[in-house]
Design an enzyme around this catalytic site. Structure first.
Site, PDB file in Angstrom:
ATOM      1  CB  ALA A  67      -0.889  -0.020   1.234  1.00  0.00           C
ATOM      2  N   GLY A 110       0.551  -5.050   0.846  1.00  0.00           N
ATOM      3  CA  GLY A 110      -0.629  -5.160  -0.022  1.00  0.00           C
ATOM      4  C   GLY A 110      -0.303  -5.844  -1.345  1.00  0.00           C
ATOM      5  CD  GLU A 113      -2.262  -7.701   2.946  1.00  0.00           C
ATOM      6  OE1 GLU A 113      -2.005  -6.545   2.553  1.00  0.00           O
ATOM      7  OE2 GLU A 113      -2.706  -7.933   4.082  1.00  0.00           O
ATOM      8  CD  GLU A 133       1.788  -5.408   5.591  1.00  0.00           C
ATOM      9  OE1 GLU A 133       2.611  -6.299   5.944  1.00  0.00           O
ATOM     10  OE2 GLU A 133       0.955  -5.576   4.693  1.00  0.00           O
TER      11      GLU A 133
HETATM   12  N1  CAA Z   1       4.587   3.218  -0.596  1.00  0.00           N
HETATM   13  C1  CAA Z   1       4.989   4.382  -1.138  1.00  0.00           C
HETATM   14  N2  CAA Z   1       6.148   4.515  -1.818  1.00  0.00           N
HETATM   15  C2  CAA Z   1       6.935   3.420  -1.929  1.00  0.00           C
HETATM   16  C3  CAA Z   1       6.572   2.196  -1.380  1.00  0.00           C
HETATM   17  C4  CAA Z   1       5.319   2.099  -0.690  1.00  0.00           C
HETATM   18  N3  CAA Z   1       4.873   0.961  -0.171  1.00  0.00           N
HETATM   19  N4  CAA Z   1       7.561   1.303  -1.630  1.00  0.00           N
HETATM   20  C5  CAA Z   1       8.493   1.960  -2.337  1.00  0.00           C
HETATM   21  N5  CAA Z   1       8.116   3.247  -2.519  1.00  0.00           N
HETATM   22  C6  CAA Z   1       8.857   4.314  -3.209  1.00  0.00           C
HETATM   23  C7  CAA Z   1      10.024   4.812  -2.355  1.00  0.00           C
HETATM   24  O1  CAA Z   1       9.586   5.759  -1.417  1.00  0.00           O
HETATM   25  C8  CAA Z   1      10.914   5.395  -3.428  1.00  0.00           C
HETATM   26  O2  CAA Z   1      10.394   6.654  -3.805  1.00  0.00           O
HETATM   27  P1  CAA Z   1      11.396   7.927  -3.920  1.00  0.00           P
HETATM   28  O3  CAA Z   1      12.326   7.582  -5.057  1.00  0.00           O
HETATM   29  O4  CAA Z   1      10.474   9.067  -4.239  1.00  0.00           O
HETATM   30  O5  CAA Z   1      12.113   8.036  -2.617  1.00  0.00           O
HETATM   31  C9  CAA Z   1      10.708   4.454  -4.619  1.00  0.00           C
HETATM   32  O6  CAA Z   1       9.468   3.775  -4.374  1.00  0.00           O
HETATM   33  C10 CAA Z   1      11.798   3.396  -4.733  1.00  0.00           C
HETATM   34  O7  CAA Z   1      11.914   2.734  -3.490  1.00  0.00           O
HETATM   35  P2  CAA Z   1      13.308   2.578  -2.678  1.00  0.00           P
HETATM   36  O8  CAA Z   1      14.203   3.720  -3.002  1.00  0.00           O
HETATM   37  O9  CAA Z   1      12.976   2.357  -1.247  1.00  0.00           O
HETATM   38  O10 CAA Z   1      13.878   1.270  -3.373  1.00  0.00           O
HETATM   39  P3  CAA Z   1      14.842   0.160  -2.706  1.00  0.00           P
HETATM   40  O11 CAA Z   1      15.222  -0.759  -3.815  1.00  0.00           O
HETATM   41  O12 CAA Z   1      15.911   0.800  -1.912  1.00  0.00           O
HETATM   42  O13 CAA Z   1      13.900  -0.642  -1.659  1.00  0.00           O
HETATM   43  C11 CAA Z   1      11.894  -1.793  -0.975  1.00  0.00           C
HETATM   44  C12 CAA Z   1      12.821  -1.375  -2.153  1.00  0.00           C
HETATM   45  C13 CAA Z   1      12.615  -2.783  -0.072  1.00  0.00           C
HETATM   46  C14 CAA Z   1      10.687  -2.445  -1.586  1.00  0.00           C
HETATM   47  C15 CAA Z   1      11.498  -0.533  -0.169  1.00  0.00           C
HETATM   48  O14 CAA Z   1      11.018   0.461  -1.067  1.00  0.00           O
HETATM   49  C16 CAA Z   1      10.421  -0.786   0.853  1.00  0.00           C
HETATM   50  O15 CAA Z   1      10.708  -1.304   1.925  1.00  0.00           O
HETATM   51  N6  CAA Z   1       9.161  -0.386   0.536  1.00  0.00           N
HETATM   52  C17 CAA Z   1       8.066  -0.474   1.486  1.00  0.00           C
HETATM   53  C18 CAA Z   1       7.565  -1.891   1.650  1.00  0.00           C
HETATM   54  C19 CAA Z   1       6.447  -1.920   2.665  1.00  0.00           C
HETATM   55  O16 CAA Z   1       6.630  -1.593   3.833  1.00  0.00           O
HETATM   56  N7  CAA Z   1       5.238  -2.341   2.218  1.00  0.00           N
HETATM   57  C20 CAA Z   1       4.072  -2.433   3.079  1.00  0.00           C
HETATM   58  C21 CAA Z   1       3.213  -1.216   2.958  1.00  0.00           C
HETATM   59  S1  CAA Z   1       1.874  -1.156   4.096  1.00  0.00           S
HETATM   60  C22 CAA Z   1       0.675  -2.165   3.461  1.00  0.00           C
HETATM   61  O17 CAA Z   1       0.829  -2.760   2.414  1.00  0.00           O
HETATM   62  C23 CAA Z   1      -0.606  -2.269   4.266  1.00  0.00           C
HETATM   63  C24 CAA Z   1      -1.600  -3.280   3.797  1.00  0.00           C
HETATM   64  O18 CAA Z   1      -1.585  -4.423   4.186  1.00  0.00           O
HETATM   65  C25 CAA Z   1      -2.700  -2.878   2.882  1.00  0.00           C
END
Ligand code: CAA
Length: 259
Positions: A67, A110, A113, A133
């Site tokens: 998400a 998500g 999911e 998460e």
């Molecule tokens: N939401 C918003 N933006 C996201 C994102 C997310 N879930 N995941 C990645 N992005 C964005 C980053 O902010 C970044 O944007 P900027 O260039 O503007 O800074 C861009 O995508 C590239 O990401 P990274 O620079 O972080 O890339 P990386 O290769 O270093 O890392 C990653 C990749 C490990 C996937 C890391 O981006 C990450 O940990 N993302 C979040 C994963 C996460 O926590 N997901 C769960 C979300 S909550 C949820 O899903 C709730 C639910 O159950 C419905």
């Protein structure tokens, strides 16, 4: 219909449609608009008689990284309640036609999911699955705590949900989360191959068979068997049942019409 965050191809192969998540810079983070578009596209494809199987994919780097954290970060509980994003997911779950996820790179939160809302999963060697998460102070909210244990068992589901660590495609295959692993460059070809092997079957039988398998997750065995039996009998009301059985006896390929 035109979409901003997804690309839809109605016939990527005969009777097979493709939805591609398309926010590459954000690793296909699932904002509300994107999820609404996925819901609308699935509804339209479900109603389209030319489509029998639907593929959902992302890009090579990410299926979806979860998400959209930036969209959620400032929200309070009542905001989240009012936004009611999970009604969209409930509607996605109602899709009658088989959905195959073609996963490369990250399928997180998500994203994982959404994979579990699909009926089969083809993954590339680079795919990674996770429910991270917990690392951002919350927990899965789109079914992860329920569907993940159903798919991989309690031990691995607990490990993934409580540590937030990712698992490889290899581990996901061993655990039963996905159907197969293919080289990244063959991901779409192999997924389309699986879709075609479904789509050459009767569309009505596909829908009722999918409905029956999903029922097994929500009911007792005896109720599930009774549900299955009614769907089985119902298929004897279709032209496709006559065509399928006659084609077998006449030693030819069936020509299913979806009637
Ligand atoms: N939401 C918003 N933006 C996201 C994102 C997310 N879930 N995941 C990645 N992005 C964005 C980053 O902010 C970044 O944007 P900027 O260039 O503007 O800074 C861009 O995508 C590239 O990401 P990274 O620079 O972080 O890339 P990386 O290769 O270093 O890392 C990653 C990749 C490990 C996937 C890391 O981006 C990450 O940990 N993302 C979040 C994963 C996460 O926590 N997901 C769960 C979300 S909550 C949820 O899903 C709730 C639910 O159950 C419905």
């Amino acid at each position: 219909m035109s979409y901003e965050h997804i690309l839809v191809t109605e016939q990527i192969a005969e009777h097979v449609a493709l939805i591609q998540l398309n926010r590459p810079k954000e690793l296909n983070a699932l904002n509300l608009q994107l999820m609404g578009e996925v819901r609308d596209a699935l509804k339209a494809l479900d109603a389209n008689d030319a489509v029998r199987v639907i593929i959902i994919t992302g890009n090579e780097r990410a299926f979806a990284a979860g998400a959209d954290i930036k969209q959620m970060s400032g929200k309070g509980a009542i905001d989240m309640l009012k936004i009611d994003q999970f009604t969209t997911w409930d509607q996605i779950k109602k899709t009658k036609k088989p959905i195959i996820a073609a996963v490369s790179g990250f399928a997180l939160g998500g994203g994982c999911e959404l994979v579990m809302h699909c009926d089969c999963v083809v993954a590339s060697e680079t795919a990674q699955f996770g429910q991270p998460e917990i690392k951002i102070g919350v927990m899965p909210g789109a079914g992860g705590t329920q569907r993940l244990p159903q798919a991989v068992g309690k031990a691995l589901a607990m490990e993934m949900v409580l540590t937030g660590e990712f698992i490889s495609a290899e581990r996901a295959l061993q655990a039963g989360l996905i159907n197969k692993i293919v080289p990244v460059e063959l991901l779409m070809d192999e997924t389309i191959k699986m879709a075609k092997s479904m789509s050459r079957n009767s569309p009505l039988a596909l829908q009722l068979a999918k409905e029956s398998v999903l029922k097994s997750y929500e009911t007792s065995l005896s109720e599930g068997l009774s549900f299955e039996r009614k769907n089985f009998y119902m298929l004897f009301a279709t032209e496709d049942q006559k065509e399928g059985m006659n084609a077998f006896i006449e030693k030819r390929h069936p020509d299913f019409k979806g009637s």
